[in-house]
Design an enzyme around this catalytic site. Structure first.
Site, PDB file in Angstrom:
ATOM      1  N   TYR A  31       0.820  -1.201   0.000  1.00  0.00           N
ATOM      2  CA  TYR A  31       0.000   0.000   0.000  1.00  0.00           C
ATOM      3  C   TYR A  31       0.856   1.253   0.000  1.00  0.00           C
ATOM      4  O   TYR A  31       2.073   1.185   0.225  1.00  0.00           O
ATOM      5  CB  TYR A  31      -0.955   0.011   1.199  1.00  0.00           C
ATOM      6  CG  TYR A  31      -0.307   0.340   2.537  1.00  0.00           C
ATOM      7  CD1 TYR A  31       0.495  -0.581   3.195  1.00  0.00           C
ATOM      8  CD2 TYR A  31      -0.490   1.594   3.132  1.00  0.00           C
ATOM      9  CE1 TYR A  31       1.088  -0.270   4.411  1.00  0.00           C
ATOM     10  CE2 TYR A  31       0.102   1.909   4.347  1.00  0.00           C
ATOM     11  CZ  TYR A  31       0.888   0.973   4.991  1.00  0.00           C
ATOM     12  OH  TYR A  31       1.481   1.288   6.188  1.00  0.00           O
ATOM     13  N   LYS A  85       6.412  -1.955   1.918  1.00  0.00           N
ATOM     14  CA  LYS A  85       5.226  -1.343   2.547  1.00  0.00           C
ATOM     15  C   LYS A  85       4.064  -2.317   2.438  1.00  0.00           C
ATOM     16  O   LYS A  85       3.112  -2.125   1.667  1.00  0.00           O
ATOM     17  CB  LYS A  85       4.924   0.017   1.902  1.00  0.00           C
ATOM     18  CG  LYS A  85       4.110   0.935   2.817  1.00  0.00           C
ATOM     19  CD  LYS A  85       4.227   2.380   2.397  1.00  0.00           C
ATOM     20  CE  LYS A  85       3.256   3.284   3.130  1.00  0.00           C
ATOM     21  NZ  LYS A  85       3.323   3.269   4.581  1.00  0.00           N
ATOM     22  N   GLU A  91      12.626   2.619  13.642  1.00  0.00           N
ATOM     23  CA  GLU A  91      11.685   3.655  13.192  1.00  0.00           C
ATOM     24  C   GLU A  91      10.511   3.691  14.145  1.00  0.00           C
ATOM     25  O   GLU A  91      10.504   3.005  15.171  1.00  0.00           O
ATOM     26  CB  GLU A  91      11.237   3.372  11.755  1.00  0.00           C
ATOM     27  CG  GLU A  91      10.545   2.029  11.580  1.00  0.00           C
ATOM     28  CD  GLU A  91      10.096   1.762  10.141  1.00  0.00           C
ATOM     29  OE1 GLU A  91      10.030   2.693   9.329  1.00  0.00           O
ATOM     30  OE2 GLU A  91       9.794   0.590   9.852  1.00  0.00           O
ATOM     31  N   LEU A 109      11.146   1.422   6.742  1.00  0.00           N
ATOM     32  CA  LEU A 109      10.540   1.858   5.486  1.00  0.00           C
ATOM     33  C   LEU A 109      11.235   3.153   5.066  1.00  0.00           C
ATOM     34  O   LEU A 109      11.390   4.061   5.893  1.00  0.00           O
ATOM     35  CB  LEU A 109       9.040   2.108   5.687  1.00  0.00           C
ATOM     36  CG  LEU A 109       8.348   2.565   4.410  1.00  0.00           C
ATOM     37  CD1 LEU A 109       8.131   1.378   3.473  1.00  0.00           C
ATOM     38  CD2 LEU A 109       7.023   3.229   4.713  1.00  0.00           C
TER      39      LEU A 109
HETATM   40  N1  PDD Z   1       2.929   5.054   7.332  1.00  0.00           N
HETATM   41  N2  PDD Z   1       7.674   3.810   8.624  1.00  0.00           N
HETATM   42  C1  PDD Z   1       6.506   3.178   8.784  1.00  0.00           C
HETATM   43  C2  PDD Z   1       6.493   1.862   9.478  1.00  0.00           C
HETATM   44  C3  PDD Z   1       5.318   3.753   8.294  1.00  0.00           C
HETATM   45  O1  PDD Z   1       4.155   3.084   8.436  1.00  0.00           O
HETATM   46  C4  PDD Z   1       5.369   5.020   7.660  1.00  0.00           C
HETATM   47  C5  PDD Z   1       4.138   5.692   7.120  1.00  0.00           C
HETATM   48  C6  PDD Z   1       6.618   5.655   7.530  1.00  0.00           C
HETATM   49  C7  PDD Z   1       6.764   7.006   6.866  1.00  0.00           C
HETATM   50  O2  PDD Z   1       6.647   6.910   5.471  1.00  0.00           O
HETATM   51  P1  PDD Z   1       6.104   8.133   4.611  1.00  0.00           P
HETATM   52  O3  PDD Z   1       6.902   9.321   4.996  1.00  0.00           O
HETATM   53  O4  PDD Z   1       6.349   7.729   3.211  1.00  0.00           O
HETATM   54  O5  PDD Z   1       4.645   8.317   4.940  1.00  0.00           O
HETATM   55  C8  PDD Z   1       7.748   5.018   8.019  1.00  0.00           C
HETATM   56  C9  PDD Z   1       1.708   5.490   6.723  1.00  0.00           C
HETATM   57  C10 PDD Z   1       1.448   6.954   6.843  1.00  0.00           C
HETATM   58  C11 PDD Z   1       0.569   4.606   7.222  1.00  0.00           C
HETATM   59  O6  PDD Z   1       0.820   3.425   7.352  1.00  0.00           O
HETATM   60  O7  PDD Z   1      -0.541   5.078   7.409  1.00  0.00           O
END
Ligand code: PDD
Length: 282
Positions: free
Chosen positions: A33, A146, A178, A202
């Site tokens: 996703y 992801k 993270e 991620l």
């Molecule tokens: N999640 N690490 C994890 C585990 C995450 O789930 C997310 C973002 C990020 C940050 O990635 P980005 O900057 O590309 O949003 C890092 C999204 C927002 C979610 O699962 O809803």
């Protein structure tokens, strides 16, 4: 008014969208996703989100069902049909519907494509500090994908919530990885530190924007291992994500970070992030 979803080529009301019980996303969480922020009806860093999507699909050997231009058009239509403004677009691709439940794959499956929109509340808020708890990273070893399989993240997020915190900051053997749904940054002596991009985290799109903005404003950025002791004695800590942008952490468990208020580096980068958003470079 965010009730219209895109499912396999159709725009339908959220309540009436249906998938098969044999969809491998439903049975195995076999899919990936993206969450794409939309500011003033324009997707932010769409190229980068689509490129990460493609990389994740390739890792799972799922054919990307759409070209970049097709994704762009689908997203534009969804934004328009959901009233535009500041939105978060949730985009999910699963491997598709199999003939029966079987770990092994059927040949030539057609991926299931779902997109939904929700309000992006952070876009209208001032910078706000939050608190976090340190938890053991119990997830698998491919956090760079992801994946829609988020059981570990869900358990950790809810454990943080149950102890009165807004986010879980995760570590493996004392090294920060993270957040449960975010990346982690810290500042020490006006230099920026964030864990390296590898299979344990991620590669966040917001993380990349922050690194670019920081470097452009002359800050030294170190992508290197951070021990939890270093994190706890940092001058500033924040998390980043598409849903939360830059969220400063004022306290981790019982430890007040820095002076317990939003630090100068977070403030400046947050302002720069707001300005950068307005340029809407995709
Ligand atoms: N999640 N690490 C994890 C585990 C995450 O789930 C997310 C973002 C990020 C940050 O990635 P980005 O900057 O590309 O949003 C890092 C999204 C927002 C979610 O699962 O809803």
């Amino acid at each position: 008014m965010t009730d219209i979803v895109y499912l396999n080529g159709d725009l339908v009301a959220k309540d009436s969208a249906k998938i098969s019980v044999l969809d491998r996303g439903f049975l195995f969480a076999d899919g990936v996703y993206e969450v794409i922020p939309v500011y003033n009806s324009t997707p932010f860093r769409l190229k980068q989100h689509l490129s990460r999507l493609n990389a994740c699909l390739m890792q799972l050997d799922i054919a990307n069902p759409h070209s970049a231009i097709e994704w762009k058009n689908i997203i534009a239509t969804l934004i328009q049909r959901n009233g535009g403004g500041h939105l978060a677009i949730y985009l999910q691709v699963t491997r598709g519907v199999s003939k029966e439940r079987n770990h092994l794959l059927d040949a030539n499956m057609t991926p299931t494509v779902l997109l939904m929109a929700s309000k992006l509340t952070v876009a209208e808020q001032n910078i706000q500090s939050i608190t976090a708890t340190l938890l053991n990273d119990i997830r698998w070893l491919h956090c760079d994908i992801k994946s829609i399989a988020l059981l570990g993240n869900i358990m950790l997020s809810n454990k943080a919530r149950q102890s009165g915190h807004d986010e879980a900051i995760l570590h493996r053997d004392g090294l920060v990885t993270e957040g449960a749904a975010s990346n982690v940054f810290m500042v020490k002596h006006r230099e920026l530190f964030t864990p390296p991009q590898n299979q344990l985290i991620l590669g966040g799109i917001t993380r990349d924007v922050i690194i670019e903005l920081a470097e452009a404003s002359g800050l030294k950025v170190h992508q290197q291992d951070i021990h939890i002791d270093q994190l706890l004695s940092a001058d500033e800590v924040w998390i980043s994500s598409s849903a939360r942008e830059i969220s400063p952490i004022r306290q981790i468990d019982d430890k007040i970070i820095g002076s317990g208020i939003i630090g100068p580096v977070a403030s400046v980068l947050h302002s720069e992030f707001q300005a950068f958003k307005k340029t809407l470079i995709n």
